[in-house]
Write a protein that holds these residues in place. Structure first.
Motif, PDB file in Angstrom:
ATOM      1  N   ALA A 189       0.887  -1.162   0.194  1.00 42.02           N
ATOM      2  CA  ALA A 189      -0.030  -0.054  -0.083  1.00 42.02           C
ATOM      3  C   ALA A 189       1.035   1.155  -0.075  1.00 42.02           C
ATOM      4  CB  ALA A 189      -0.879  -0.097   1.316  1.00 42.02           C
ATOM      5  N   PHE A 190       2.055   1.171   0.675  1.00 48.29           N
ATOM      6  CA  PHE A 190       2.701   2.461   0.809  1.00 48.29           C
ATOM      7  C   PHE A 190       3.377   2.581  -0.453  1.00 48.29           C
ATOM      8  CE2 PHE A 190       7.615   2.944   1.109  1.00 48.29           C
ATOM      9  CZ  PHE A 190       7.467   4.475   1.706  1.00 48.29           C
ATOM     10  N   VAL A 191       3.851   1.654  -1.380  1.00 43.79           N
ATOM     11  CA  VAL A 191       4.517   1.874  -2.525  1.00 43.79           C
ATOM     12  C   VAL A 191       3.723   2.210  -3.348  1.00 43.79           C
ATOM     13  CG1 VAL A 191       5.663   0.779  -4.282  1.00 43.79           C
ATOM     14  CG2 VAL A 191       6.170   0.315  -2.273  1.00 43.79           C
ATOM     15  N   ILE A 192       2.244   2.040  -3.536  1.00 39.98           N
ATOM     16  CA  ILE A 192       1.299   2.417  -4.248  1.00 39.98           C
ATOM     17  C   ILE A 192       0.920   3.801  -4.030  1.00 39.98           C
ATOM     18  CG2 ILE A 192      -1.179   1.953  -5.113  1.00 39.98           C
ATOM     19  CD1 ILE A 192      -0.585  -0.953  -4.574  1.00 39.98           C
ATOM     20  N   GLN A 193       0.772   4.102  -2.665  1.00 40.43           N
ATOM     21  CA  GLN A 193       0.447   5.540  -2.537  1.00 40.43           C
ATOM     22  C   GLN A 193       1.664   6.426  -3.103  1.00 40.43           C
ATOM     23  OE1 GLN A 193      -2.315   6.584  -1.987  1.00 40.43           O
ATOM     24  NE2 GLN A 193      -3.173   5.469  -0.218  1.00 40.43           N
ATOM     25  N   ILE A 194       2.904   5.807  -2.605  1.00 40.63           N
ATOM     26  CA  ILE A 194       3.890   6.913  -3.080  1.00 40.63           C
ATOM     27  C   ILE A 194       4.006   7.275  -4.485  1.00 40.63           C
ATOM     28  CG2 ILE A 194       6.403   7.508  -2.984  1.00 40.63           C
ATOM     29  CD1 ILE A 194       5.079   8.024  -0.391  1.00 40.63           C
ATOM     30  N   PHE A 195       4.009   6.096  -5.485  1.00 43.52           N
ATOM     31  CA  PHE A 195       4.000   6.198  -6.670  1.00 43.52           C
ATOM     32  C   PHE A 195       2.562   6.689  -7.422  1.00 43.52           C
ATOM     33  CE2 PHE A 195       7.791   3.888  -5.717  1.00 43.52           C
ATOM     34  CZ  PHE A 195       8.847   4.574  -6.284  1.00 43.52           C
ATOM     35  N   PHE A 196       1.736   6.328  -7.273  1.00 43.48           N
ATOM     36  CA  PHE A 196       0.293   6.378  -7.592  1.00 43.48           C
ATOM     37  C   PHE A 196      -0.752   7.204  -6.934  1.00 43.48           C
ATOM     38  CE2 PHE A 196       2.322   2.439  -9.149  1.00 43.48           C
ATOM     39  CZ  PHE A 196       3.027   3.040 -10.457  1.00 43.48           C
ATOM     40  N   GLY A 197      -0.632   7.514  -5.793  1.00 48.26           N
ATOM     41  CA  GLY A 197      -1.478   7.898  -4.882  1.00 48.26           C
ATOM     42  C   GLY A 197      -2.160   9.074  -5.436  1.00 48.26           C
ATOM     43  N   LYS A 198      -1.529  10.057  -5.853  1.00 45.37           N
ATOM     44  CA  LYS A 198      -2.085  11.250  -6.216  1.00 45.37           C
ATOM     45  C   LYS A 198      -3.320  11.057  -7.315  1.00 45.37           C
ATOM     46  CE  LYS A 198      -0.383  15.316  -4.439  1.00 45.37           C
ATOM     47  NZ  LYS A 198      -0.789  15.951  -3.527  1.00 45.37           N
ATOM     48  N   ARG A 199      -2.723  10.462  -8.123  1.00 48.21           N
ATOM     49  CA  ARG A 199      -3.434  10.015  -9.572  1.00 48.21           C
ATOM     50  C   ARG A 199      -4.723   9.124  -9.292  1.00 48.21           C
ATOM     51  NH1 ARG A 199       1.557   8.456 -13.078  1.00 48.21           N
ATOM     52  NH2 ARG A 199       2.738   9.187 -11.127  1.00 48.21           N
ATOM     53  N   LEU A 200      -4.835   8.415  -7.995  1.00 46.43           N
ATOM     54  CA  LEU A 200      -5.955   7.602  -7.963  1.00 46.43           C
ATOM     55  C   LEU A 200      -7.205   8.427  -7.361  1.00 46.43           C
ATOM     56  CD1 LEU A 200      -3.986   4.515  -6.075  1.00 46.43           C
ATOM     57  CD2 LEU A 200      -4.880   4.628  -8.243  1.00 46.43           C
ATOM     58  N   PRO A 201      -8.627   7.755  -7.604  1.00 40.26           N
ATOM     59  CA  PRO A 201      -9.483   8.418  -7.129  1.00 40.26           C
ATOM     60  C   PRO A 201      -9.630   8.444  -5.682  1.00 40.26           C
ATOM     61  CG  PRO A 201     -10.047   6.303  -8.346  1.00 40.26           C
ATOM     62  CD  PRO A 201      -8.749   6.499  -8.447  1.00 40.26           C
ATOM     63  N   ARG A 202      -9.960   9.389  -5.021  1.00 37.54           N
ATOM     64  CA  ARG A 202     -10.044   9.533  -3.656  1.00 37.54           C
ATOM     65  C   ARG A 202      -8.678   9.693  -3.265  1.00 37.54           C
ATOM     66  NH1 ARG A 202     -14.670   8.511   0.037  1.00 37.54           N
ATOM     67  NH2 ARG A 202     -12.781   8.261   1.372  1.00 37.54           N
ATOM     68  N   GLU A 203      -7.693  10.173  -4.189  1.00 31.00           N
ATOM     69  CA  GLU A 203      -6.356  10.110  -3.594  1.00 31.00           C
ATOM     70  C   GLU A 203      -5.777   8.632  -3.046  1.00 31.00           C
ATOM     71  OE1 GLU A 203      -4.049  13.250  -2.143  1.00 31.00           O
ATOM     72  OE2 GLU A 203      -5.582  14.634  -2.801  1.00 31.00           O
ATOM     73  N   GLY A 204      -6.514   7.516  -3.339  1.00 27.40           N
ATOM     74  CA  GLY A 204      -6.097   6.390  -3.246  1.00 27.40           C
ATOM     75  C   GLY A 204      -6.301   5.776  -1.520  1.00 27.40           C
ATOM     76  N   ASP A 205      -7.011   6.365  -0.732  1.00 33.85           N
ATOM     77  CA  ASP A 205      -7.089   6.035   0.569  1.00 33.85           C
ATOM     78  C   ASP A 205      -7.650   4.735   0.641  1.00 33.85           C
ATOM     79  OD1 ASP A 205      -9.609   6.886  -0.085  1.00 33.85           O
ATOM     80  OD2 ASP A 205     -10.027   8.312   1.368  1.00 33.85           O
ATOM     81  N   TRP A 206      -8.462   4.364  -0.503  1.00 36.19           N
ATOM     82  CA  TRP A 206      -9.031   2.963  -0.356  1.00 36.19           C
ATOM     83  C   TRP A 206      -8.110   1.808  -0.375  1.00 36.19           C
ATOM     84  CZ3 TRP A 206      -8.416   0.696  -5.004  1.00 36.19           C
ATOM     85  CH2 TRP A 206      -7.990   1.582  -6.253  1.00 36.19           C
ATOM     86  N   VAL A 207      -6.993   2.133  -1.353  1.00 31.46           N
ATOM     87  CA  VAL A 207      -5.993   1.101  -1.461  1.00 31.46           C
ATOM     88  C   VAL A 207      -5.340   0.712  -0.003  1.00 31.46           C
ATOM     89  CG1 VAL A 207      -3.776   0.500  -2.228  1.00 31.46           C
ATOM     90  CG2 VAL A 207      -5.271   1.998  -3.555  1.00 31.46           C
ATOM     91  N   SER A 208      -5.116   1.882   0.665  1.00 32.76           N
ATOM     92  CA  SER A 208      -4.471   1.841   2.185  1.00 32.76           C
ATOM     93  C   SER A 208      -5.416   0.896   2.919  1.00 32.76           C
ATOM     94  CB  SER A 208      -4.018   3.168   2.633  1.00 32.76           C
ATOM     95  OG  SER A 208      -3.062   3.501   1.913  1.00 32.76           O
ATOM     96  N   ILE A 209      -6.536   1.480   3.038  1.00 31.63           N
ATOM     97  CA  ILE A 209      -7.775   0.968   3.843  1.00 31.63           C
ATOM     98  C   ILE A 209      -7.691  -0.405   3.527  1.00 31.63           C
ATOM     99  CG2 ILE A 209     -10.226   1.042   4.817  1.00 31.63           C
ATOM    100  CD1 ILE A 209      -9.704   4.091   4.391  1.00 31.63           C
ATOM    101  N   GLY A 210      -7.995  -0.775   2.206  1.00 35.93           N
ATOM    102  CA  GLY A 210      -8.062  -2.313   1.827  1.00 35.93           C
ATOM    103  C   GLY A 210      -6.917  -2.882   2.300  1.00 35.93           C
ATOM    104  N   ALA A 211      -5.871  -2.536   2.177  1.00 37.65           N
ATOM    105  CA  ALA A 211      -4.797  -3.464   2.641  1.00 37.65           C
ATOM    106  C   ALA A 211      -4.812  -3.698   4.148  1.00 37.65           C
ATOM    107  CB  ALA A 211      -3.362  -2.898   2.236  1.00 37.65           C
ATOM    108  N   ILE A 212      -5.099  -2.642   4.892  1.00 38.31           N
ATOM    109  CA  ILE A 212      -4.991  -2.860   6.399  1.00 38.31           C
ATOM    110  C   ILE A 212      -6.178  -3.678   6.928  1.00 38.31           C
ATOM    111  CG2 ILE A 212      -6.420  -0.684   6.872  1.00 38.31           C
ATOM    112  CD1 ILE A 212      -2.748  -1.799   8.461  1.00 38.31           C
ATOM    113  N   SER A 213      -7.232  -3.639   6.073  1.00 40.57           N
ATOM    114  CA  SER A 213      -8.414  -4.237   6.525  1.00 40.57           C
ATOM    115  C   SER A 213      -8.219  -5.897   6.160  1.00 40.57           C
ATOM    116  CB  SER A 213      -9.690  -3.765   5.565  1.00 40.57           C
ATOM    117  OG  SER A 213     -10.092  -2.647   5.578  1.00 40.57           O
ATOM    118  N   ILE A 214      -7.475  -6.024   5.067  1.00 42.32           N
ATOM    119  CA  ILE A 214      -7.000  -7.436   4.994  1.00 42.32           C
ATOM    120  C   ILE A 214      -6.126  -8.043   6.021  1.00 42.32           C
ATOM    121  CG2 ILE A 214      -5.985  -9.332   3.420  1.00 42.32           C
ATOM    122  CD1 ILE A 214      -6.758  -7.270   1.031  1.00 42.32           C
TER     123      ILE A 214
END
Lengths: 514, 101, 683
Positions: free
Chosen positions: C20-45
């Motif tokens: 999640a960290f890597v995705i956020q650093i490289f693509f976070g800004k370009r993702l919808p909602r600035e990618g918070d769902w990526v982190s939340i998804g990963a941490i929920s798993i």
């Protein structure tokens, strides 16, 4: 494959000749020629790595030809686990260096011709197995370096160049005396492999003017190499030369030339004078400690970013020295602790490589900001993090690598140096851990002053790091990260050779009265 | 044997006259004549020793060579004198001192 | 062992946040909602996996459960380092704590940091932190623990400095990292001491080595204290406590996650892990450091007016408790307190975050950018405006104050019982329980002070009170959840016994015998603690009641005037308010001298050594060359060489006069010569 080492050495000369025939107005063509030459050389180093047998701790790809038979001088080349990483690093940094110097404006033709000559010198030192050849390459390096600093450097370039030149020449003269001493006392040969075999015995018990010959030669050679490292108190040429040199030359100076010192000590002093190792190791560790603390404190006080990075080199090479001193742990007197010796030597050699990549990265990054802001005063920036996020991120990683953060390669080598030296030199190692703190202090403080806080008004249109610059720095970043997470590939290359060296030093030491 | 002494005596006088001439005259031709006298004194000695010293014909041969030599020498020397005259308008040897400095 | 399912789970738990960290650093800004769902998804798993492991643990109910897996990380022959996982009950519980609090923080942050310019970066750093923290938790050896230890420091550095435009935040982040490094140096020295004796970094090898006596006595004590220094840094123990209060400059959810529940607990976790090798002397050091920190930090918390500072010092104090427990031998109680504290303290921080959030908005409405939204002197009367926050926070406050029926009561009681029993065995260390009970008294007082000042009484800024609203459900959700977890019942299942810690925890986390010869055995300690249990319980109920009453009397009843008391206590009040001037003194006696030393050294290096000594060589050479040059010209060239010529010249001139150039003269000389020779001959 048979003459790959010769190719590595002489390829830049071919490139240099080619550049000599290109008209001076065609600057792009000159740059391309330099890029192609160094690129091919870099590729060859990778081919060499691919064909290298890491299980074999002895010299490989040996080349031998008669040169001046009347003095027993030969053209003898070879590569082992100690020199191979340095050869690869050389190939890589010179290749990157071409792109770092892409924006050189002044006398492009001369610059790249000298650049390639320097390349030959460095490669030659790492690969030559004949002392005479070694010395010649050593001196060949000096000349282009003098001109590269003296002509393309900053405002004080001439002073810096002459200082660098004299300092180094002083060392190499002492080295020459040492080499001649070895030549005449060890059966008149310049062959390093031969000397490695016969020197420990031939020198044992030999006295000159009431002093042990080993001590005399050790000190002569050590000073020659120590100036390159640089070991305190021979370090003051370094900040000046770094500050004045153009970016690419700083990169090469820190990335490769400093390594020649450590390389020389291990290859020559360790190989030829195992008794000297035992005699000197305490001093070596102590000098390492002084380097660490002194360099750290000096770096903390700097206001010029480039000078800070330069002093961090003094600091970082100190770890290498401490690690090298750990080889004595393998001796009987210290409990034959092979583990510690391996950790220390491996750490020292790994630290050479890591410092090569990390400091190269740091100097490139300093160059990037200098090119934009035209100054390097740490206090003169502020808040750049919001203006140049990519640059900030990369610099953050480089700084963290510099302060030895786990997950980045610098940590492993520093830790190995400490772990290795600890059983033998507890006090010194504990004292030098303060260096870790100083490391963090000067890097973080500088980082804060440059990047944090409100953005300095002057710089609200500072352009972000560009593609060319990214191309130079990102590969280094990836290497730092990769070896930080998984250092095994590097240690695989060196470990057999380290074993050979440790065994040699332990077995060949005569413990004769010195 | 007394005759030999006589010859030698005359030759000595001739020689001395020659030397005296060479030393004292300023005229180039006079100097040459002095030289001729010296040569002839020597010739006389050669002949005398050849006759009385049991040296067969060697002395005569030397005498003849000296005569030939003297002739050649006179020719060359006179040519030099003429050249000096042409260049300096004098044959006084003291005047011909251009090489001195 | 590698095939054990928990190892696979652990791998996912460890690396998902990193991804999640890597995705956020490289693509976070370009993702919808600035990618918070990526982190939340990963941490929920990871949370799901952690719960899975936890449930599995409860089902197995095996107190000896332990699996290990390792791989060769680097190998040089004799010298090699293996890294790996150690999963036992402690690990599983800790993983669950990290995953739970981290998930809550992620969700909480989506509202708290809404619209932040570095929103995606923030979530990335949270992922980096969770990764590093899990790394510490899973480590089976000192080396990887140290590595993740430092990585946690970095993520803390990055998150404290999230709002780096503020100088205070930038300073705080640097301070946190450097202070931690001081502790880390000790940690590393401890590692080296142990490795040079044992020859391995793995905990099991270290324990075996210590048990077999290859390292003992002073060396082992030093090694233990060294390792404990790492814990002092991370867990902010005196005298390295200075960074934690400053770390409150970071966003409040970060404070909840790192500076209350997990990162600072890493020190306690480390102490718990290494407990078996701590010698009695080392344990005494640990106990006194912990005990002193507990009471010392509590005494500062009493006077603070910044709501987060109160909680920060309270955290330091509670961590001191845990360390004290380790030192007195009841290390399972320390871990128990870590667990309960993580829940209620994280909740208190969320609550304070909720209050600050709403204060911030209210101030924003009024265009007031001067007033400090964290200052309790600007609050008051929020109870009815923010009921969910209030009630949940009250639950947690009860817990931390040690009120029966709440989780904190159980764990605190266990610790106090341990210290009491320790003091019974060693009466000379009577101070330790005094520290403990004293801190308990103060904790009850200042926590209720905080609650009363914030939520009760008259609003101190009445103009704001209409704009104070309850926070959105992303924020109240975690608050309610963790507030509920402050109740005792969750920790004593499957039993229902509000007065005793006996439950799944004590069944599954049982003390192990120390491997150091001569230490108290686990049984002795437990027996003693059991013995002291009731006494400790009565005292702790008494002090908690006293503290709450005092607080009530002062801030609700106004029977006691706080101002009068502070005036009457004189310098004590000032000292406490100013944190005993530690920052000032460190600045004066450590930072500034170091900087001055650095300046001095650099000056010596550059202005003195280089300019005079090194360049002195240059100047000396220059001078010497001038002298030789002069000698060369004046003596050799002028006198000797030219002199010979001049003498010949002179002689030549003398003899020139006889060289007349006149032939006759020469002949005359010859003749004269001949005559002279003849005269000589004739004699």
């Amino acid at each position: 494959m048979e003459y790959i080492l010769s190719w590595l050495i002489w390829l830049p000369v071919v490139g240099m000749v080619a550049i000599a025939f290109i008209p001076r107005e065609k600057e792009d063509l000159i740059k391309q020629a330099a890029a192609v030459t160094t690129g091919v050389q870099f590729f060859l180093t990778l081919v060499l790595w691919n064909n290298f047998d890491s299980q074999d701790g002895s010299m490989q790809f040996k080349e031998w030809a008669e040169w001046i038979p009347s003095f027993n001088i030969s053209y003898h080349l070879g590569v082992d686990g100690l020199s191979l990483p340095m050869v690869i690093l050389t190939g890589m940094l010179f290749f990157i260096g071409v792109f770092v110097s892409w924006n050189i404006k002044k006398a492009v033709k001369g610059y790249f011709a000298l650049f390639l000559l320097l390349n030959t010198g460095v490669m030659g030192v790492f690969l030559s197995l004949d002392f005479f050849l070694f010395y010649i390459f050593w001196e060949v390096m000096l000349l282009p370096m003098y001109f590269l600093i003296g002509m393309w450097g900053g405002p004080q370039r001439e002073y810096a160049a002459i200082k660098f030149f004299l300092y180094t020449l002083f060392g190499s003269v002492l080295m020459l005396v040492g080499i001649l001493g070895l030549y005449f006392s060890c059966g008149k040969t310049f062959d390093i492999l031969e000397l490695t075999r016969v020197a420990p015995e031939a020198l044992g018990g030999l006295m000159w003017w009431g002093m042990s010959a080993i001590k005399v030669i050790w000190v002569l050679l050590f000073i020659g190499f120590a100036i390159k490292v640089p070991v305190f108190p021979f370090h003051t040429w370094l900040p000046l030369a770094h500050v004045e040199a153009p970016t690419a030359i700083s990169v090469l100076l820190a990335g490769i030339l400093l390594k020649l010192g450590v390389y020389g000590i291990i290859r020559v002093n360790y190989g030829l004078m195992p008794d000297g190792v035992y005699w000197f190791s305490y001093a070596l560790a102590l000098l390492g400690l002084i380097n660490v603390i002194w360099g750290g404190l000096c770096a903390l006080a700097q206001t010029d970013l480039k000078k800070l990075v330069a002093y961090s080199s003094v600091n970082h090479m100190g770890y290498s020295l401490i690690g090298m001193a750990a080889i004595v742990a393998a001796g009987e007197a210290n409990g034959a602790n092979i583990k510690a010796a391996q950790a220390g030597m491996g750490g020292a050699v790994f630290q050479m490589f890591n410092h090569g990549t990390i400091s190269a990265m740091l100097f490139i990054l300093v160059g990037v900001i200098y090119e934009r802001a035209h100054h390097r005063e740490i206090e003169g920036f502020g808040g750049l993090a919001s203006q140049m996020p990519v640059y900030t991120g990369i610099t953050a990683v480089a700084f963290f690598a510099g302060l030895g953060l786990p997950g980045l390669s610098g940590f492993i080598s520093e830790a190995m140096c400490f772990i290795g030296a600890f059983p033998v030199y507890k006090t010194i190692v504990i004292a030098s851990t303060i260096g870790i703190l100083l490391n963090a202090a000067y890097f973080l403080w500088a980082f804060q002053r440059i990047f944090f806080g409100e953005l300095n008004e002057k710089y609200n249109d500072l352009p972000e790091i560009n593609r060319l610059e990214l191309f130079t720095v990102v590969p280094l970043l990836i290497i730092t990260l990769f070896f930080g997470i998984y250092p095994a590939p590097y240690l695989d290359i060196i470990s057999s050779t380290m074993d050979t060296i440790i065994e040699h030093v332990v077995d060949m030491a005569t413990y004769a009265s010195m | 044997m007394d005759q030999l002494n006589n010859y030698l005596f005359i030759a000595a006088i001739l020689f001395s006259l020659g030397v005296f001439g060479v030393m004292t005259r300023r005229n180039g031709i006079a100097v040459l004549m002095g030289v001729e006298l010296i040569l002839n004194a020597a010739n006389l000695n050669f002949i005398a020793f050849s006759r009385f010293g049991g040296m067969n014909l060697d002395g005569h041969i030397f005498g003849l060579i000296v005569i030939v030599l003297a002739a050649a020498e006179a020719a060359v020397a006179l040519a030099i004198v003429i050249n000096i005259y042409n260049n300096l308008n004098t044959i006084n040897v003291d005047e011909a001192s251009m090489m001195k400095e | 062992m590698m095939e054990h399912i928990f190892i696979h789970y652990s791998l996912f738990i460890l690396f998902l946040p990193l991804v999640a960290f890597v995705i956020q650093i490289f693509f976070g800004k370009r993702l919808p909602r600035e990618g918070d769902w990526v982190s939340i998804g990963a941490i929920s798993i990871t949370l799901v996996l952690a719960i899975n492991m936890f449930v599995q643990m409860l089902l197995d109910y095996d107190s000896d459960f332990s699996v290990e897996a390792s791989f060769v990380w680097l190998d040089m022959g004799a010298f090699n380092i293996r890294l790996g996982f150690l999963v036992d009950n402690i690990t599983i519980i800790m993983l669950l704590v990290v995953a739970l609090i981290s998930t809550c923080t992620h969700i909480f942050s989506t509202q708290y940091l809404k619209g932040d310019i570095r929103y995606s970066r923030y979530f990335g750093y949270l992922g980096l932190f969770t990764f590093s923290m899990n790394g510490i938790v899973l480590a089976n050896n000192l080396m990887s623990m140290y590595m993740f230890w430092e990585l946690v420091g970095v993520s803390s550095y990055l998150l404290i400095g999230h709002w780096f435009e503020k100088d205070s935040a930038a300073n705080a982040s640097k301070k946190a990292f450097l202070t931690n490094r001081v502790g880390d140096i000790g940690f590393f020295i401890g590692i080296m001491l142990i490795y040079s004796a044992v020859g391995s970094f793995a905990f099991t090898d270290v324990f075996d080595g210590v048990a077999s006596g290859v390292i003992a006595g002073t060396t082992l004590t030093l090694a233990g204290v060294g390792l404990f220094m790492g814990a002092m840094g991370k867990s902010s123990q005196f005298p390295l406590h200075i960074w934690l209060p400053d770390a409150m400059e970071g966003p409040t959810p970060v404070s909840a996650l790192m500076h209350a529940a997990t990162m600072v607990a890493a020190g306690v976790y480390l102490s718990v892990r290494i407990f078996p090798i701590l010698t009695p002397d080392a344990l005494l050091v640990v106990a006194y450091v912990g005990g002193f920190t507990a009471i010392f930090a509590a005494s500062i918390a009493i006077t603070q007016t910044d709501i987060k500072k109160v909680l920060a010092y309270s955290t330091v104090s509670q961590l001191g408790y845990m360390i004290l427990a380790v030192g007195t031998g009841v290390y399972t109680a320390a871990f128990f307190h870590l667990l309960t504290h993580a829940m209620f303290k994280a909740n208190l921080f969320y609550g304070s975050g909720s209050v600050i959030h709403s204060m911030h908005h209210a101030l924003h409405e009024k265009h007031d950018h001067e007033t400090d939204p964290q200052d309790m002197r600007n609050m008051g009367g929020f109870k009815d405006k923010m009921p969910i926050t209030y009630w949940s926070m009250l639950l947690s406050t009860m817990a931390i104050a040690g009120v029966p029926l709440f989780s904190g009561f159980l764990s605190k009681d266990a610790i106090l019982a341990g210290t009491l029993s320790f003091a019974m065995h060693h009466p000379e260390h009577f101070l330790l329980p005094l520290f403990g009970f004293g801190a308990a008294l103060m904790t009850a007082f200042y926590m209720f002070r905080m609650m009363f000042l914030t939520f009760h009484g008259e609003p101190k800024m009445p103009e704001l009170i209409d704009d104070i609203h309850e926070s959105p459900k992303e924020m109240t959700g975690p608050i309610v959840l963790l507030g509920a977890l402050s109740l005792f019942i969750w920790y004593t299942l499957p039993y229902f016994n509000p007065m005793s810690t006996h439950g799944w925890f004590t069944d599954l986390v049982v003390p192990k015998d120390a491997v150091v010869p001569g230490n108290l055995s686990a049984n002795e300690i437990e027996e003693g603690a059991h013995h002291a249990h009731y006494l400790a319980m009565y005292i702790s109920i008494a002090v908690a009641t006293l503290g709450i009453l005092l607080s009530w009397a002062t801030y609700i009843k106004k029977a006691v005037s706080a101002d009068q008391w502070s005036a009457r206590s004189g310098f004590l009040y000032n000292w406490s308010l100013n944190k005993y001037y530690f920052d000032e003194n460190y600045d004066r006696y450590i930072y500034q001298p170091t900087l001055r030393l650095a300046d001095k050294v650099a000056w010596i290096d550059w202005e003195l050594y280089d300019k005079y000594f090194i360049n002195g060589f240059g100047r000396l050479t220059n001078w010497a060359s001038k002298i030789t040059g002069k000698f060369d010209y004046d003596v050799i060239d002028q006198l000797l060489v030219d002199g010979t010529g001049r003498i010949s010249n002179l002689i030549g001139r003398k003899f020139k006069s006889i060289q007349t150039g006149k032939l006759q003269n020469y002949v005359l000389y010859v003749a004269a010569g001949v005559i002279i020779l003849m005269v000589i001959q004739s004699f």
